[in-house]
Design an enzyme around this catalytic site. Structure first.
Site, PDB file in Angstrom:
ATOM      1  N   HIS A  81       0.841  -1.200   0.000  1.00 33.70           N
ATOM      2  CA  HIS A  81       0.000   0.000   0.000  1.00 33.70           C
ATOM      3  C   HIS A  81       0.876   1.249   0.000  1.00 33.70           C
ATOM      4  CE1 HIS A  81       0.681  -0.558   4.422  1.00 33.70           C
ATOM      5  NE2 HIS A  81       0.700   0.769   4.441  1.00 33.70           N
ATOM      6  N   GLU A 130      -3.678   3.956   2.094  1.00 31.28           N
ATOM      7  CA  GLU A 130      -3.864   4.265   3.512  1.00 31.28           C
ATOM      8  C   GLU A 130      -3.836   5.781   3.659  1.00 31.28           C
ATOM      9  OE1 GLU A 130      -0.629   2.809   5.959  1.00 31.28           O
ATOM     10  OE2 GLU A 130      -1.651   3.307   7.831  1.00 31.28           O
TER      11      GLU A 130
END
Ligand code: CO
Length: 139
Positions: A81, A130
């Site tokens: 991520h 995120e």
């Protein structure tokens, strides 16, 4: 909402120790933090500093770790991520949802001790994103 700085790139690994050796010995990383467990997220974490950001090494912690699933598909590990800072996590979540992006779960405390959310890769061009509230003091 205003996109903030790239806080870190999350990298899943079967072994933090082996990954640390790669960043240290191949890439010359000199600031490598002490690994620590983050049980609510099912991961063991180790930050490697770069001059402008960090790499977040993630090793599975426990049977139901979300990283374990990722490693089944990518046994060597891989990029997992990217994390951007936002000023306020609750308004970021509300805005993401208002714009039709799927937020995975409720805000929770992330590896930097501030609240984070994850936005579904299907709404982010295939990238798990995120969002984390900017820490009050520089990390
Ligand atoms: Co992260």
């Amino acid at each position: 909402m205003k996109l903030g700085r790239l806080n870190h790139v999350g990298v899943a690994t079967p072994s933090i120790e082996k990954s640390v050796a790669i960043y240290r010995d191949l890439l010359g990383a000199t600031k490598i933090h002490e690994p620590f467990d983050l049980p609510p997220q099912g991961v063991r974490v180790c930050f490697v500093d770069t001059p402008n950001s960090q790499v977040e090494l993630l090793e599975p912690l426990g049977e139901s770790s979300p990283i374990a699933k990722f490693l089944e598909k990518n046994p060597q590990g891989g990029q997992h991520h990217v994390c951007f800072e936002v000023p306020d996590i609750d308004s970021a979540k509300a805005e993401m949802e208002a714009k039709g992006a799927r937020v995975l779960g409720e805000p929770r405390i992330g590896a930097h001790g501030t609240p984070v959310i994850f936005v579904h890769p299907k709404d982010m061009g295939g990238v798990l994103v995120e969002l984390m509230e900017t820490p009050k003091a520089p990390h």
